[in-house]
Design a protein around this motif. Structure first.
Motif, PDB file in Angstrom:
ATOM      1  N   CYS A 304       0.842  -1.196   0.000  1.00 57.28           N
ATOM      2  CA  CYS A 304       0.000   0.000   0.000  1.00 57.28           C
ATOM      3  C   CYS A 304       0.877   1.246   0.000  1.00 57.28           C
ATOM      4  O   CYS A 304       1.802   1.362   0.812  1.00 57.28           O
ATOM      5  N   CYS A 311      -8.341   4.980  -0.024  1.00 59.18           N
ATOM      6  CA  CYS A 311      -8.421   4.243  -1.284  1.00 59.18           C
ATOM      7  C   CYS A 311      -8.931   5.080  -2.451  1.00 59.18           C
ATOM      8  O   CYS A 311      -8.534   4.867  -3.591  1.00 59.18           O
ATOM      9  N   CYS A 314      -5.943   7.116  -4.009  1.00 60.40           N
ATOM     10  CA  CYS A 314      -4.679   6.401  -4.204  1.00 60.40           C
ATOM     11  C   CYS A 314      -4.355   6.275  -5.682  1.00 60.40           C
ATOM     12  O   CYS A 314      -5.226   5.962  -6.504  1.00 60.40           O
ATOM     13  N   GLU A 315      -3.102   6.480  -6.022  1.00 59.12           N
ATOM     14  CA  GLU A 315      -2.669   6.356  -7.416  1.00 59.12           C
ATOM     15  C   GLU A 315      -2.778   4.917  -7.913  1.00 59.12           C
ATOM     16  O   GLU A 315      -2.806   4.656  -9.122  1.00 59.12           O
ATOM     17  N   LEU A 316      -2.837   3.969  -6.973  1.00 61.98           N
ATOM     18  CA  LEU A 316      -2.973   2.552  -7.331  1.00 61.98           C
ATOM     19  C   LEU A 316      -4.393   2.039  -7.077  1.00 61.98           C
ATOM     20  O   LEU A 316      -4.590   0.849  -6.851  1.00 61.98           O
ATOM     21  N   GLU A 317      -5.371   2.946  -7.133  1.00 63.01           N
ATOM     22  CA  GLU A 317      -6.757   2.561  -6.837  1.00 63.01           C
ATOM     23  C   GLU A 317      -7.194   1.342  -7.629  1.00 63.01           C
ATOM     24  O   GLU A 317      -7.887   0.458  -7.115  1.00 63.01           O
ATOM     25  N   HIS A 318      -6.805   1.273  -8.910  1.00 60.62           N
ATOM     26  CA  HIS A 318      -7.236   0.169  -9.760  1.00 60.62           C
ATOM     27  C   HIS A 318      -6.144  -0.868  -9.982  1.00 60.62           C
ATOM     28  O   HIS A 318      -6.299  -1.772 -10.801  1.00 60.62           O
ATOM     29  N   GLU A 319      -5.061  -0.732  -9.258  1.00 56.14           N
ATOM     30  CA  GLU A 319      -4.001  -1.747  -9.275  1.00 56.14           C
ATOM     31  C   GLU A 319      -3.580  -2.013  -7.838  1.00 56.14           C
ATOM     32  O   GLU A 319      -2.397  -2.173  -7.533  1.00 56.14           O
ATOM     33  N   CYS A 320      -4.539  -2.067  -6.956  1.00 51.03           N
ATOM     34  CA  CYS A 320      -4.293  -2.091  -5.514  1.00 51.03           C
ATOM     35  C   CYS A 320      -3.547  -3.358  -5.086  1.00 51.03           C
ATOM     36  O   CYS A 320      -4.027  -4.478  -5.324  1.00 51.03           O
ATOM     37  N   PRO A 321      -2.405  -3.201  -4.435  1.00 47.79           N
ATOM     38  CA  PRO A 321      -1.674  -4.386  -3.967  1.00 47.79           C
ATOM     39  C   PRO A 321      -2.391  -5.128  -2.847  1.00 47.79           C
ATOM     40  O   PRO A 321      -2.136  -6.320  -2.637  1.00 47.79           O
TER      41      PRO A 321
END
Length: 332
Positions: A304, A311, A314-321
Motif C-alpha cells: 500500500c 483508497c 490512491c494512485e494505485l486505486e485500480h491496481e491495488c496491492p
C-alpha cells in the motif's frame, strides 16, 4: 438482465464515485454489474439463507471472505448475475424447505463482501421474494453507506448486522482504507431511528491493533443507548493478516468486562480464540494511534502506497496491492 439506472452515476456508498458502472467504469469497489458469489443455508445467528454478493467498498487487511470481497481482482469465479425473480423465488423456497426449517432459518441474509454496491439489485430480489409470501430479511453492513442508502436498507429489512472496525479514524483507515466518520454517523442513525432493526453491532478484536479502540467504541455506543446489543468478534488470521496472532480468550473477556463497566447491558463475544501467529514488528509513522501504526505498517509492507490509507485518492486505486494480495495460507 435488468439494467439499474442508478449504476450510471453510482453514489450508493460514501465514496460517491459517480462512475457509470453500466458502461464499464469502475469506482473504489471495482464492481460493474451486481454478481452473486454464492448462496447457502447458514447457521450463524440469525439463521438464514445467506446470499453473498461479490465485491466490497473496503479493502480490509484481515478480510475473512477476501476471495469474494476483492472480486474481480481474485481468481474467484462467482455464480454470476441471477435474475431477481429467480433468486427471490430460490431464497424463499430454501428458507421454507425442510432443510431450512431444520436449521431454524427464517430469513434471507445479504452479505459479501459488502452488499451496498449491489443495493438496488438486493431490493429487487427482496421484492420478488415477498411477492410469493412473507419473509424476513437481514442486511449485513460495514456501515459505509450514504444516509439515503441506509434509509432504504432500513425500509426493507427486518434485521441489520452492523460492523464497526475501529473508533479512531487513523486506525479505521489503516485497517480498511476508508474514513470512519460515515460509519459512526450511520451507527448512531440506525440506533436512534430504527433501534428495533439492529440485530447487533459487531467489533472485530485484533490483538494490539484493536485494544485502544475498545473503550472509545463502548463509550460511543453506550452514550447512544446502553441497551444496544454488541458482539465482540475474535480475530482469526486471514488475508494480509494471515500470519498475525489470533485473539486470546483473555482479550475477549477483557473487552466484555470493559463494555459492561462502560454501561452496556447487552454484550458478549464469539469466535475461535488462541489461534497461533505473531505480532507485527512493522509500524508506520503516518498514524497517530498505536493500532494505526501497526496496521498501517502491515499495509505498507504489503505494498500500500497511500498513508494514511485513503483508497479513493490512491494512485494505485485500480491496481491495488491489497486487493491483489494472495495469502499463502487457507483461511482458518
Amino acid at each position: 438482465m435488468q439494467d439499474i439506472p442508478e449504476l450510471e452515476n453510482c453514489r450508493l456508498c460514501e465514496w460517491q464515485c459517480g462512475v457509470n458502472r453500466l458502461e464499464g467504469e469502475l469506482g473504489v469497489c471495482r464492481i460493474g454489474r451486481p454478481k452473486v458469489a454464492s448462496a447457502v443455508l447458514h447457521p450463524a445467528p440469525p439463521q438464514s439463507y445467506t446470499i453473498f454478493l461479490s465485491g466490497c467498498n473496503f479493502r480490509c487487511l484481515g478480510c475473512q471472505n477476501w476471495s469474494i470481497a476483492h472480486f474481480p481482482d481474485t481468481n474467484e469465479t462467482p455464480r454470476g448475475y441471477v435474475e431477481p425473480e429467480c433468486l427471490g423465488e430460490e431464497a424463499y423456497d430454501v428458507v421454507n424447505s425442510r432443510e431450512g426449517k431444520f436449521l431454524g432459518a427464517d430469513r434471507i441474509f445479504f452479505s459479501g463482501g459488502s452488499p451496498t454496491p449491489s443495493l438496488p439489485y438486493v431490493e429487487q430480489v427482496v421484492r420478488e421474494a415477498r411477492k410469493i409470501g412473507d419473509i424476513k430479511v437481514n442486511y449485513d453492513t460495514n456501515g459505509f453507506l450514504t444516509v439515503d442508502s441506509l434509509k432504504r436498507v432500513i425500509e426493507f429489512t427486518d434485521s441489520i448486522t452492523f460492523d464497526i472496525k475501529a473508533y479512531h479514524d487513523d486506525v479505521h483507515r489503516a485497517l480498511t482504507g476508508a474514513p470512519v466518520e460515515p460509519v459512526l454517523r450511520n451507527a448512531r442513525y440506525l440506533a436512534e431511528n430504527a433501534r428495533e432493526k439492529l440485530w447487533e453491532f459487531r467489533i472485530l478484536l485484533i490483538p494490539k491493533i484493536s485494544v485502544g479502540e475498545i473503550k472509545p467504541l463502548v463509550d460511543y455506543i453506550s452514550g447512544i443507548d446502553p441497551t444496544l446489543p454488541l458482539n465482540f468478534l475474535a480475530f482469526r488470521p486471514n488475508f494480509v493478516l494471515e500470519n498475525y496472532k489470533g485473539a486470546s480468550k483473555e482479550l475477549m473477556e477483557k473487552a466484555v468486562r470493559m463494555a459492561k463497566e462502560g454501561g452496556l447491558e447487552n454484550v458478549d463475544w464469539s469466535g475461535r480464540v488462541g489461534l497461533p501467529g505473531r505480532l507485527s514488528e512493522k509500524t508506520s509513522d503516518k498514524y497517530e494511534n498505536k493500532g494505526g501504526e501497526i496496521a498501517g505498517g502491515i499495509a505498507k509492507e504489503a505494498g500500500c502506497v497511500t498513508h494514511p490509507r485513503n483508497c479513493v485518492a490512491c494512485e494505485l486505486e485500480h491496481e491495488c496491492p491489497i486487493k491483489n494480495y494472495r495469502p499463502a495460507k487457507k483461511s482458518i
